[in-house]
Design a protein around this motif. Structure first.
Motif, PDB file in Angstrom:
ATOM      1  N   ARG A 128       4.544  21.429   8.386  1.00  0.00           N
ATOM      2  CA  ARG A 128       4.659  20.136   7.712  1.00  0.00           C
ATOM      3  C   ARG A 128       5.849  20.220   6.771  1.00  0.00           C
ATOM      4  O   ARG A 128       5.809  20.929   5.753  1.00  0.00           O
ATOM      5  N   GLY A 129       6.896  19.521   7.138  1.00  0.00           N
ATOM      6  CA  GLY A 129       8.131  19.631   6.364  1.00  0.00           C
ATOM      7  C   GLY A 129       8.680  21.042   6.473  1.00  0.00           C
ATOM      8  O   GLY A 129       8.889  21.564   7.565  1.00  0.00           O
ATOM      9  N   THR A 130       8.880  21.679   5.332  1.00  0.00           N
ATOM     10  CA  THR A 130       9.413  23.041   5.324  1.00  0.00           C
ATOM     11  C   THR A 130       8.312  24.095   5.214  1.00  0.00           C
ATOM     12  O   THR A 130       8.604  25.287   5.136  1.00  0.00           O
ATOM     13  N   GLU A 131       7.055  23.661   5.182  1.00  0.00           N
ATOM     14  CA  GLU A 131       5.952  24.607   5.018  1.00  0.00           C
ATOM     15  C   GLU A 131       5.239  24.861   6.341  1.00  0.00           C
ATOM     16  O   GLU A 131       5.113  23.957   7.178  1.00  0.00           O
ATOM     17  N   SER A 132       4.771  26.103   6.499  1.00  0.00           N
ATOM     18  CA  SER A 132       4.014  26.489   7.688  1.00  0.00           C
ATOM     19  C   SER A 132       2.627  26.950   7.261  1.00  0.00           C
ATOM     20  O   SER A 132       2.469  27.644   6.257  1.00  0.00           O
ATOM     21  N   GLY A 163       3.856  13.295  12.268  1.00  0.00           N
ATOM     22  CA  GLY A 163       5.065  14.012  11.866  1.00  0.00           C
ATOM     23  C   GLY A 163       4.870  15.510  11.788  1.00  0.00           C
ATOM     24  O   GLY A 163       5.848  16.262  11.708  1.00  0.00           O
ATOM     25  N   ASP A 164       3.609  15.974  11.788  1.00  0.00           N
ATOM     26  CA  ASP A 164       3.351  17.421  11.822  1.00  0.00           C
ATOM     27  C   ASP A 164       3.807  17.999  13.160  1.00  0.00           C
ATOM     28  O   ASP A 164       3.874  17.290  14.173  1.00  0.00           O
ATOM     29  N   THR A 165       4.091  19.295  13.135  1.00  0.00           N
ATOM     30  CA  THR A 165       4.429  20.006  14.370  1.00  0.00           C
ATOM     31  C   THR A 165       3.405  21.110  14.589  1.00  0.00           C
ATOM     32  O   THR A 165       3.125  21.897  13.683  1.00  0.00           O
ATOM     33  N   ARG A 219       2.213  32.975   4.938  1.00  0.00           N
ATOM     34  CA  ARG A 219       0.835  32.682   5.312  1.00  0.00           C
ATOM     35  C   ARG A 219       0.470  33.209   6.700  1.00  0.00           C
ATOM     36  O   ARG A 219      -0.702  33.184   7.075  1.00  0.00           O
ATOM     37  N   SER A 220       1.435  33.630   7.502  1.00  0.00           N
ATOM     38  CA  SER A 220       1.136  34.040   8.877  1.00  0.00           C
ATOM     39  C   SER A 220       2.117  35.107   9.333  1.00  0.00           C
ATOM     40  O   SER A 220       3.198  35.269   8.767  1.00  0.00           O
ATOM     41  N   THR A 221       1.722  35.835  10.374  1.00  0.00           N
ATOM     42  CA  THR A 221       2.587  36.883  10.915  1.00  0.00           C
ATOM     43  C   THR A 221       2.164  37.231  12.333  1.00  0.00           C
ATOM     44  O   THR A 221       1.002  37.027  12.716  1.00  0.00           O
TER      45      THR A 221
END
Length: 612
Positions: free
Chosen positions: A261-265, A278-280, A316-318
């Motif tokens: 969402r925008g620049t955040e994952s 608009g989310d991916t 937040r993820s890897t």
């Protein structure tokens, strides 16, 4: 009649060991039960059938697993790996030499499974930084751990098992802590030279250096980015609800990994967000399933945006590459049944099993020891997964790779445990007391376990969790086979056949023959089973031909540590199988010359040091 029954049980056991239709430790329990039930034929009573659990070798192995865990928790092995990185500075020859040297020496004292588990990601990270294929280093890593196990009595479980057989020989007791160390040093040096020269040329570069994990698992057509349109059916629904709907639909094999969402994952598995236009969404699915998703839920595939490691890595993820350890609780579970999703909030997005890559039907895939799993997880859960000991991480995240830089400050290295001096002192005390013969090794090791727990180096639960109980049950289950072979005359019968070889061969050659036969058994069945089967035969044969029984026992012992030719022969071979991208034949190509070389070295070494 009894001999035929025992041979039939051995034949069934060998088939089950090789095919792995059921786990080896369960096979061993079945052998134990069969020997007791068939007591009139086998000569093994119910009480004798369970004596393996009270064997000094079994108890010592349990204690050594716990002591190794105490040393492992000090952080010394990790510290050693960081110093190794600084010492080698990315040069392949020095890196290979340091890998072989440090792994081998550590494996002579600490159980080699945790040593290899710690070194796999460290070595892979160093190879990545140096532009070297990890495959060139991981197989030597496993072989060095096996060679190092010949340095001391506590180096491997087979050494301790052989010590039990040695106490049965007339005029001698168990094997001393450093009794065969001179021979072990010779084997380690010759094996190390081989790995640095001929073995280096024979070891293939299966995994390309600096390859993204998504490229390495060939996920180009399995990872997609989907834009959420204004009229999508997903708008306003919580991410966990979307996940549950995807999982419940049998027509779509898809994993929702990430929401941008925008620049955040955001990691989908741990997000409580509601989907907005608009989310991916990043998903794992085939192109056909992806097209079905876009049509059903009003999504639009971003065809020009390929998904790589960087897209799936954030605070937040890897992406995490792991290998399933031989004694992991995950073995035998399907991916859907495993605790990976429910307990560790981690999604399996691909599996490598030997040469085979699997990225479809993952939910129903049964996890096997040695499988390499590519997980999408959070940094916290990745660390938790590593601490639980179910898997070994085989790819270091970028932050940990930074520790390998030679200019990283001392403070950047993970600090040693405050209990480090205590744990090291306890381990030194155990080795010293046993080496001086003040108390038997089993008592020294149990005393060390007591000290580790009392001083707080390990909690009682940590101590119990440290034991590879499958190995313990395997050992306790097959030990009665040796009793049955001796009671029914099976060992004497096979020894009589081998005695005939002494008519045409000198005793030295017969000694070498036992090394070769035991080594072949160890590559096909477990080293433990090969020692149990071959030790009584070797001792009986030596007695009949006028040889030195202890020398023949040593040949069997050292051969059991030379299962170089298959990935299933020894657990560290299985651990590097997936991360190195090896083929089954790679072990034969690199390991067979090494095994042949050591057959000569060990045979001549035993003759020179102990006589024949």
């Amino acid at each position: 009649m009894g001999m035929l029954v025992v041979f039939a049980l051995i034949a069934v056991a060998l088939v089950l060991f090789v095919t792995e239709l059921i786990p080896s430790d369960i096979t061993a329990i079945g052998i134990l039960v069969a020997l007791a039930v068939l007591e009139p034929q086998t000569g093994v009573s119910a009480r004798e059938a369970i004596t393996g659990f009270a064997s000094p070798a079994t108890i010592t192995i349990v204690a050594m697993y716990i002591l190794s865990e105490g040393i492992q928790r000090t952080g010394l092995v990790e510290r050693l790996g960081v110093y190794l990185a600084r010492l080698t500075r990315g040069e392949e020859t020095r890196l290979l030499g340091a890998t072989v040297g440090t792994t081998g020496l550590a494996a002579g004292i600490v159980n080699n499974t945790p040593v290899v588990a710690v070194f796999i990601p460290m070595i892979s990270g160093l190879a990545e930084r140096a532009g070297i294929s990890p495959s060139k280093l991981l197989l030597p890593l496993s072989y060095a751990a096996m060679l190092g196990g010949t340095l001391t009595l506590i180096g491997t479980s087979t050494n301790l098992l052989a010590s039990d057989f040695a106490r049965q020989l007339p005029g001698r007791g168990p094997i001393g802590m450093f009794e065969f160390t001179p021979l072990g040093i010779l084997v380690f040096l010759i094996g190390g030279i081989y790995l640095m020269t001929i073995g280096r040329r024979l070891t293939p570069a299966r995994v390309q250096p600096r390859a993204d994990l998504t490229d390495e698992f060939d996920l180009e057509n399995r990872l997609s980015r989907l834009a959420v349109a204004d009229g999508s059916d997903l708008v306003g629904r919580r991410v966990d609800e979307v996940l549950e709907e995807f999982e419940a639909d049998p027509d779509i094999d898809v994993d929702l990994l990430q929401l941008d969402r925008g620049t955040e994952s955001f990691h989908a598995g741990s997000s409580d967000l509601r989907v907005e236009a608009g989310d991916t969404l990043t998903v794992r699915a085939t192109l056909q399933v992806t097209n079905r998703l876009t049509d059903r839920y009003g999504l639009r595939q971003l065809v020009r945006e390929a998904v790589d490691d960087e897209d799936l890595a954030s605070d937040r993820s890897t992406l995490v590459e792991t290998v399933v350890l031989p004694d992991s609780g995950l073995v035998g579970d399907t991916v859907a049944e495993s605790a990976l999703g429910s307990q560790f909030d981690s999604t399996v997005i691909a599996v490598r099993r030997g040469e085979r890559r699997i990225d479809e039907g993952l939910a129903d895939l049964e996890i096997q020891a040695g499988d390499t799993l590519l997980l999408y997880s959070t940094p916290e859960n990745a660390s938790y997964l590593r601490e639980e000991g179910e898997v070994a991480l085989t790819h270091l995240p970028e932050g940990e790779l930074d520790l390998l830089d030679s200019d990283a400050s001392e403070a950047d290295i993970a600090p040693l445990s405050p209990k480090t001096p205590v744990a090291v002192a306890i381990m030194i005390g155990v080795i010293g007391v046993a080496a001086l013969g003040l108390v038997p090794i089993v008592i020294a090791a149990l005393g060390g376990v007591f000290a580790m727990v009392v001083t707080g180096c390990l909690s009682p639960s940590d101590a119990y969790d440290a034991v590879s109980w499958n190995i313990v049950f395997l050992l306790a289950g097959v030990l009665p086979l040796g009793i049955a072979m001796q009671r029914t005359g099976g060992a004497e019968f096979i020894a009589a056949l081998l005695v005939n070889s002494a008519d045409v061969l000198p005793i030295l050659a017969v000694l070498g023959l036992f090394y070769v036969l035991t080594g072949l058994f160890a590559n096909i069945i477990t080293p433990v089973a090969s020692v149990v089967l071959m030790s009584p035969i070797a001792i009986d044969t030596a007695t009949r031909i006028g040889g030195e029984p202890f020398s023949f026992l040593l040949a069997v012992t050292f051969a059991a540590s030379s299962a170089f030719m298959t990935p299933i022969g020894y657990q560290t071979n299985l651990m590097v199988y997936g991360p190195g991208g090896y083929r089954f034949t790679d072990y034969l190509r690199v390991g067979a010359p090494l095994q042949a070389l050591l057959a000569v070295v060990v045979t001549l070494g035993i003759a020179g040091l102990f006589g024949v």
